[in-house]
Design an enzyme around this catalytic site. Structure first.
Site, mmCIF file in Angstrom:
data_model
loop_
_atom_site.group_PDB
_atom_site.id
_atom_site.type_symbol
_atom_site.label_atom_id
_atom_site.label_comp_id
_atom_site.label_asym_id
_atom_site.label_seq_id
_atom_site.Cartn_x
_atom_site.Cartn_y
_atom_site.Cartn_z
ATOM 1 N N PHE A 237 116.583 -17.692 21.152
ATOM 2 C CA PHE A 237 116.509 -18.549 20.140
ATOM 3 C C PHE A 237 114.771 -18.333 19.711
ATOM 4 O O PHE A 237 113.965 -18.471 20.076
ATOM 5 C CB PHE A 237 116.651 -20.047 20.405
ATOM 6 C CG PHE A 237 117.893 -20.527 20.721
ATOM 7 C CD1 PHE A 237 118.961 -20.829 19.750
ATOM 8 C CD2 PHE A 237 118.566 -20.316 21.870
ATOM 9 C CE1 PHE A 237 120.236 -20.787 20.135
ATOM 10 C CE2 PHE A 237 119.665 -20.635 22.390
ATOM 11 C CZ PHE A 237 120.482 -20.872 21.304
ATOM 12 N N VAL B 21 114.545 -20.033 24.943
ATOM 13 C CA VAL B 21 113.784 -20.495 23.730
ATOM 14 C C VAL B 21 112.598 -20.126 23.555
ATOM 15 O O VAL B 21 111.820 -20.121 24.543
ATOM 16 C CB VAL B 21 113.712 -22.093 23.505
ATOM 17 C CG1 VAL B 21 112.934 -22.433 22.402
ATOM 18 C CG2 VAL B 21 115.136 -22.601 23.508
ATOM 19 N N CYS B 22 112.111 -19.115 22.535
ATOM 20 C CA CYS B 22 110.825 -18.525 22.467
ATOM 21 C C CYS B 22 109.617 -19.517 22.579
ATOM 22 O O CYS B 22 109.534 -20.453 21.748
ATOM 23 C CB CYS B 22 110.653 -17.566 21.117
ATOM 24 S SG CYS B 22 109.020 -16.893 20.924
ATOM 25 N N VAL B 23 108.818 -19.357 23.520
ATOM 26 C CA VAL B 23 107.618 -20.354 23.526
ATOM 27 C C VAL B 23 106.841 -20.335 22.468
ATOM 28 O O VAL B 23 106.410 -21.510 22.111
ATOM 29 C CB VAL B 23 106.895 -20.018 25.006
ATOM 30 C CG1 VAL B 23 106.205 -18.461 25.080
ATOM 31 C CG2 VAL B 23 105.810 -21.062 25.339
ATOM 32 N N ALA C 120 108.415 -21.987 19.602
ATOM 33 C CA ALA C 120 108.776 -23.288 19.928
ATOM 34 C C ALA C 120 107.673 -24.375 19.776
ATOM 35 O O ALA C 120 107.781 -25.227 19.343
ATOM 36 C CB ALA C 120 109.217 -23.630 21.552
#
Lengths: 121, 119, 98
Positions: B39, B77-79, B82
């Site tokens: 994501f 989920v991409c840090v 995010a």
């Protein structure tokens, strides 16, 4: 990781209006660190990402255009721009802030066909 | 075959997450493996456990969580994306994990096909 | 290669660009791109012209959702999500024209 794949990043969106260009650049830099064969393609409004003289102070956003100049330092040297995309926007190679290879539509299509992974944002 | 999926748009706003989910479900039903869903961009918003759609609507976040629970699909989920958008461990829905962009590149390397869904 | 398009050709140039640049292959129209495959739309001529070089598919659930069941241009092949998956496996790579 020994396997090397041909990754192509296709940029078709203008910068600043949306975050896609900036976040796509972040993936490109990471992918280079994985020692993959990386190509960047600028097509349609994506060519605006490379326009010289971007000044974002007035809109209070990060001016990341200089990062395209840093790509060479990450061994990312394959930057391709489609000829008609430039022409349709009234700009030329001289307006771009980095050295690119300008390809005609057929050459661009052939290059796409040679890839293993194509990412677009 | 082993699939990697990329979702670049948030839930409800854009059809991308729905299409990506229905594609993933169909792939699994056909006996393929969906190894990872990554994501990115506003796509990170698919992972918020604070999501509460009206009762008569699909629950996009829970649907993804279920795919992880039942089929072991890795939901990453991409840090960087995010944190920019206020998604942290504390509001992460079940089955999702936050990690670096390298996980996207890895998905490109390790899967047979990477399919991108976005705007 | 499989080219995936998700925008109406009347609002966005992605399908037009794909037809200009891409080498012959498969094109799948999903989400708002299905309007390109509907009878009588302004892009119909261009799509018909492209059919010689490309095999055109349309995601039927997206057609149905938008009220165009039975109004898809002849020669465009309908697929469901399973058919979509199939297209990504029969082609070596796929490109989403976002």
């Amino acid at each position: 990781m020994s396997e090397i794949k041909k990754f192509m990043f296709v940029n078709r969106k203008a910068p600043h209006g949306t975050i896609y260009a900036l976040e796509s650049l972040e993936v490109v830099l990471i992918t280079a660190a994985f020692d993959q064969d990386v190509s960047l393609v600028f097509l349609d409004d994506g060519v605006y990402q490379l326009k010289k003289g971007q000044q974002t102070k007035g809109i209070e956003t990060k001016n990341f255009s200089s990062a395209y100049r840093a790509l060479e330092g990450y061994d990312i040297e394959k930057l391709y721009v489609e000829k008609e995309s430039l022409e349709l926007r009234g700009i030329s190679e001289e307006d771009l802030l980095v050295d690119v290879t300008v390809l005609g539509r057929a050459e661009m299509g052939e290059l796409m066909d040679q890839q293993d992974v194509i990412l677009s944002f | 075959m082993k699939f990697g999926i990329v979702v670049n748009e948030g839930p409800y706003q854009h059809q991308a997450s729905d299409t990506a989910y229905l594609f993933s479900k169909a792939a699994i039903e056909k006996g393929h493996e969906v190894w990872r869903v990554f994501f990115y961009h506003d796509g990170v918003n698919n992972s918020s456990k604070l999501t509460e759609p009206p009762q008569d609507d699909r629950h996009i976040v829970n649907r993804w969580s279920k795919l992880n629970e039942e089929h072991g699909v890795d939901l990453v989920v991409c840090v960087a994306a995010a944190l920019r958008r206020g998604i942290k461990e504390e509001n992460l829905a079940k089955g999702f994990r936050i990690s670096g962009l390298g996980q996207l590149t890895e998905a490109g390397i390790k899967t047979d096909r990477l399919v991108v869904f976005g705007d | 290669m499989l080219h995936i398009i998700n925008k109406s050709p009347l609002a966005n140039c992605s399908l037009d660009s794909c037809l200009r640049v891409a080498q012959p292959g498969d094109i799948l129209l999903i989400e708002d791109a299905i309007y390109a495959a509907t009878i009588g739309n302004a892009f119909e001529g261009k799509l018909r012209e492209a059919m010689g070089r490309f095999k055109i598919y349309v995601l039927q659930p997206d057609v149905d959702a938008r009220g165009f069941t039975g109004r898809v241009i002849e020669g465009v092949s309908p697929v469901d999500y399973s058919g979509f998956v199939e297209l990504t496996t029969t082609n070596k790579t796929c490109q989403s024209w976002l």
